[in-house]
Design a protein around this motif. Structure first.
Motif, PDB file in Angstrom:
ATOM      1  N   TRP A  11      -1.960  -0.985  18.859  1.00 14.81           N
ATOM      2  CA  TRP A  11      -2.383  -2.340  18.488  1.00 14.81           C
ATOM      3  C   TRP A  11      -3.815  -2.565  18.916  1.00 14.81           C
ATOM      4  CZ3 TRP A  11       0.669  -4.458  15.140  1.00 14.81           C
ATOM      5  CH2 TRP A  11       2.046  -4.222  15.198  1.00 14.81           C
ATOM      6  N   PRO A  12      -4.625  -3.362  18.264  1.00 13.86           N
ATOM      7  CA  PRO A  12      -4.299  -3.946  16.971  1.00 13.86           C
ATOM      8  C   PRO A  12      -4.455  -2.916  15.856  1.00 13.86           C
ATOM      9  CG  PRO A  12      -6.519  -4.561  17.600  1.00 13.86           C
ATOM     10  CD  PRO A  12      -5.965  -3.747  18.728  1.00 13.86           C
ATOM     11  N   VAL A  13      -3.661  -3.072  14.816  1.00 13.03           N
ATOM     12  CA  VAL A  13      -3.739  -2.176  13.670  1.00 13.03           C
ATOM     13  C   VAL A  13      -4.692  -2.782  12.653  1.00 13.03           C
ATOM     14  CG1 VAL A  13      -2.418  -1.337  11.695  1.00 13.03           C
ATOM     15  CG2 VAL A  13      -1.416  -1.282  13.973  1.00 13.03           C
ATOM     16  N   THR A  14      -5.569  -1.986  12.094  1.00 13.14           N
ATOM     17  CA  THR A  14      -6.372  -2.506  10.989  1.00 13.14           C
ATOM     18  C   THR A  14      -5.875  -1.850   9.706  1.00 13.14           C
ATOM     19  OG1 THR A  14      -8.003  -0.862  11.536  1.00 13.14           O
ATOM     20  CG2 THR A  14      -8.511  -3.112  12.193  1.00 13.14           C
ATOM     21  N   ALA A  15      -5.735  -2.639   8.682  1.00 12.47           N
ATOM     22  CA  ALA A  15      -5.213  -2.112   7.420  1.00 12.47           C
ATOM     23  C   ALA A  15      -5.813  -2.923   6.298  1.00 12.47           C
ATOM     24  CB  ALA A  15      -3.701  -2.236   7.395  1.00 12.47           C
ATOM     25  N   SER A  16      -5.822  -2.332   5.111  1.00 15.79           N
ATOM     26  CA  SER A  16      -6.267  -3.142   3.990  1.00 15.79           C
ATOM     27  C   SER A  16      -5.016  -3.812   3.410  1.00 15.79           C
ATOM     28  CB  SER A  16      -7.007  -2.266   2.993  1.00 15.79           C
ATOM     29  OG  SER A  16      -6.282  -2.099   1.846  1.00 15.79           O
ATOM     30  N   VAL A  17      -5.052  -5.117   3.326  1.00 17.95           N
ATOM     31  CA  VAL A  17      -3.868  -5.890   2.978  1.00 17.95           C
ATOM     32  C   VAL A  17      -4.033  -6.509   1.598  1.00 17.95           C
ATOM     33  CG1 VAL A  17      -2.437  -7.859   3.643  1.00 17.95           C
ATOM     34  CG2 VAL A  17      -3.393  -6.371   5.395  1.00 17.95           C
ATOM     35  N   GLY A  18      -3.030  -6.270   0.740  1.00 21.24           N
ATOM     36  CA  GLY A  18      -3.077  -6.821  -0.607  1.00 21.24           C
ATOM     37  C   GLY A  18      -2.222  -8.067  -0.710  1.00 21.24           C
ATOM     38  N   LEU A  21       1.152  -9.350   1.234  1.00 21.97           N
ATOM     39  CA  LEU A  21       1.013  -8.567   2.477  1.00 21.97           C
ATOM     40  C   LEU A  21       1.180  -7.057   2.249  1.00 21.97           C
ATOM     41  CD1 LEU A  21       2.813 -10.723   5.232  1.00 21.97           C
ATOM     42  CD2 LEU A  21       0.385 -10.624   4.676  1.00 21.97           C
ATOM     43  N   GLU A  22       0.935  -6.590   1.034  1.00 19.75           N
ATOM     44  CA  GLU A  22       1.042  -5.152   0.768  1.00 19.75           C
ATOM     45  C   GLU A  22       0.086  -4.390   1.682  1.00 19.75           C
ATOM     46  OE1 GLU A  22       0.310  -3.938  -3.253  1.00 19.75           O
ATOM     47  OE2 GLU A  22       1.122  -1.937  -2.870  1.00 19.75           O
ATOM     48  N   GLY A  23       0.611  -3.415   2.355  1.00 23.44           N
ATOM     49  CA  GLY A  23      -0.214  -2.576   3.239  1.00 23.44           C
ATOM     50  C   GLY A  23      -0.296  -3.093   4.668  1.00 23.44           C
ATOM     51  N   ALA A  24       0.156  -4.331   4.911  1.00 23.46           N
ATOM     52  CA  ALA A  24       0.077  -4.868   6.277  1.00 23.46           C
ATOM     53  C   ALA A  24       1.150  -4.206   7.144  1.00 23.46           C
ATOM     54  CB  ALA A  24       0.301  -6.370   6.257  1.00 23.46           C
ATOM     55  N   VAL A  25       0.805  -3.940   8.390  1.00 26.08           N
ATOM     56  CA  VAL A  25       1.776  -3.383   9.338  1.00 26.08           C
ATOM     57  C   VAL A  25       2.186  -4.511  10.275  1.00 26.08           C
ATOM     58  CG1 VAL A  25       2.138  -1.715  11.195  1.00 26.08           C
ATOM     59  CG2 VAL A  25       0.775  -1.071   9.193  1.00 26.08           C
TER      60      VAL A  25
END
Ligand code: ACO
Length: 376
Positions: A11-18, A21-25
């Motif tokens: 943590w924290p996780v960085t992600a590209s979120v669609g 919340l697609e792609g969010a962890v």
């Protein structure tokens, strides 16, 4: 940075979120992994290995406790089937034509009123929801609830409740397989909803009602009802192909296809197709199976290249039908299975709880002047 345990992420996780919340962890987990290439592993065991070898109770215990299930764990799960009398009476007071998912939602809410607040009722809830689904199925046909038989499996009693006849071993095994394959689906909408409510430290019955509410939607478990309702009146495989073409040409979706995570074939589909085939042969009734196969082929030819494949609902609908369930009951049966993964994941999260509270990016108008009523 907290000292919460992490598995694959820090943590924290960085992600590209669609959108959606697609792609969010949302969390780390040891419960199961759902891979976009079409893998589903429960506590590290591929679902293909569990299917047909482990009962629903065993898989539920594996999900919830993370260890090989013991007799005591299985009994705890089954013990939930002893419902307070008032709850069954409440279900039986509802209009019989109420949608079964509404009855189940109301029943879980009522059950919460009989349980001491704030306690962790985890595994028992799985047995309770199974018993309630049985009460709902029978009330719809004006039948009183079945007696609890402590030694009987969840699938056995559920089959007896929907079929209203002796629980034929082959039907019980098929229903049990469906419960196993529905037991976990990663961070799906029902599980996430439950987790959000749980993170506010509401009691488990609030969490479960939230999860059931999401599961009923046609983009999730409600799709099973839609696909069975659509398939039943179709005359034959040729008509099924026409139905698919008409729907897709009109820009409509085919229920029982698509999955947010799986972009390759859902591993549960082949298992369920094979079981539906065996069941159809045994019951001497291939009509619905042949129609489902035609839908799979026709829709597959149009959707596969976009990463849209049949999901668990397509052949499970055929199996549930052969077990005696009508379309409206399907989301309730799915809920029984899914309860295991949901309880496991919410419990896992709550062990290191932090309120789930994401942000929204404001895109409305810039600062505006407010004129009080008397000055307008
Ligand atoms: N039939 C036809 N087209 C579809 C389907 C489908 N079943 N699913 C997605 N698409 C198309 C959409 O129309 C959309 O097309 P567009 O880009 O031309 O507008 C595109 O694929 C993307 O759709 P999204 O909804 O953004 O895709 P997502 O990956 O979020 O979809 C979902 C997942 C909601 C499950 C979707 O596939 C669907 O609605 N399926 C039908 C309902 C269903 O079977 N749900 C059960 C899911 S499995 C389970 O809950 C256990």
């Amino acid at each position: 940075m907290s000292d919460r345990p992490s598995v694959a992420f820090a943590w924290p996780v960085t992600a590209s979120v669609g959108p959606g919340l697609e792609g969010a962890v949302a969390a780390t987990t040891r419960v199961s992994s759902v891979g976009e290439r079409g893998t589903l592993e429960i506590r590290g065991v591929p679902v293909e290995v569990l299917a047909g070898r482990a009962s629903f109770e065993e898989v539920a215990c594996l999900l919830i406790h993370g260890v090989r299930p013991t007799e005591e764990m299985r009994d705890e799960l089954r013990a939930g089937r002893h419902l307070p009398e008032g709850v069954a009476a409440m279900v039986c007071s509802l209009p019989r034509d109420t949608h079964p998912t509404r009855m189940l939602r109301a029943a879980v809410s009522a059950l919460g009123c009989f349980e001491p607040p704030g306690e962790d009722h985890g595994p028992r809830i799985v047995g309770q929801v199974a018993a309630l689904a049985g009460v709902v199925a029978r009330h719809r046909r004006d039948l009183s609830p079945l007696r609890v038989e402590p030694g009987a499996s969840i699938a056995e009693r559920l089959t007896a409740a929907i079929a209203d006849g002796p629980a034929d071993r082959v039907l019980v095994e098929a229903l049990d397989l469906c419960l196993v394959l529905y037991a976990d689906n990663g961070m799906d909408a029902p599980t996430f909803c439950s987790m959000v409510v749980g993170s506010a430290r509401a009691d488990p019955y609030y969490n479960v009602v939230a999860g059931l509410s999401a599961l009923r939607g046609p983009r999730v478990g409600g799709a099973s009802e839609l696909i069975l309702r659509a398939l039943l009146p179709i005359a034959d495989a040729t008509a099924a192909r026409t139905w698919v073409r008409n729907r897709l040409d009109a820009g409509q979706r085919i229920p029982g296809f698509g999955h947010r995570v799986f972009r390759a074939p859902d591993p549960r589909v082949a298992i369920l197709r094979e079981r539906a085939e065996a069941l159809a042969v045994r019951r001497g009734d291939r009509r619905l199976l042949d129609i489902a196969r035609a839908v799979e082929e026709e829709a597959g030819a149009r959707l596969e290249t976009r990463g849209i494949h049949p999901n668990v609902n397509l052949y499970a609908a055929v199996i549930f039908h052969l077990c005696g369930a009508d379309p409206e009951m399907l989301p309730c049966l799915i809920a029984v299975g899914r309860m295991a993964g949901l309880v496991a994941r919410v419990g896992e999260y709550l062990a290191h709880n932090r309120l789930i509270r994401p942000l929204c990016r404001y895109v409305g108008p810039a600062e505006r002047r407010f004129v009080p009523l008397e000055e307008r």
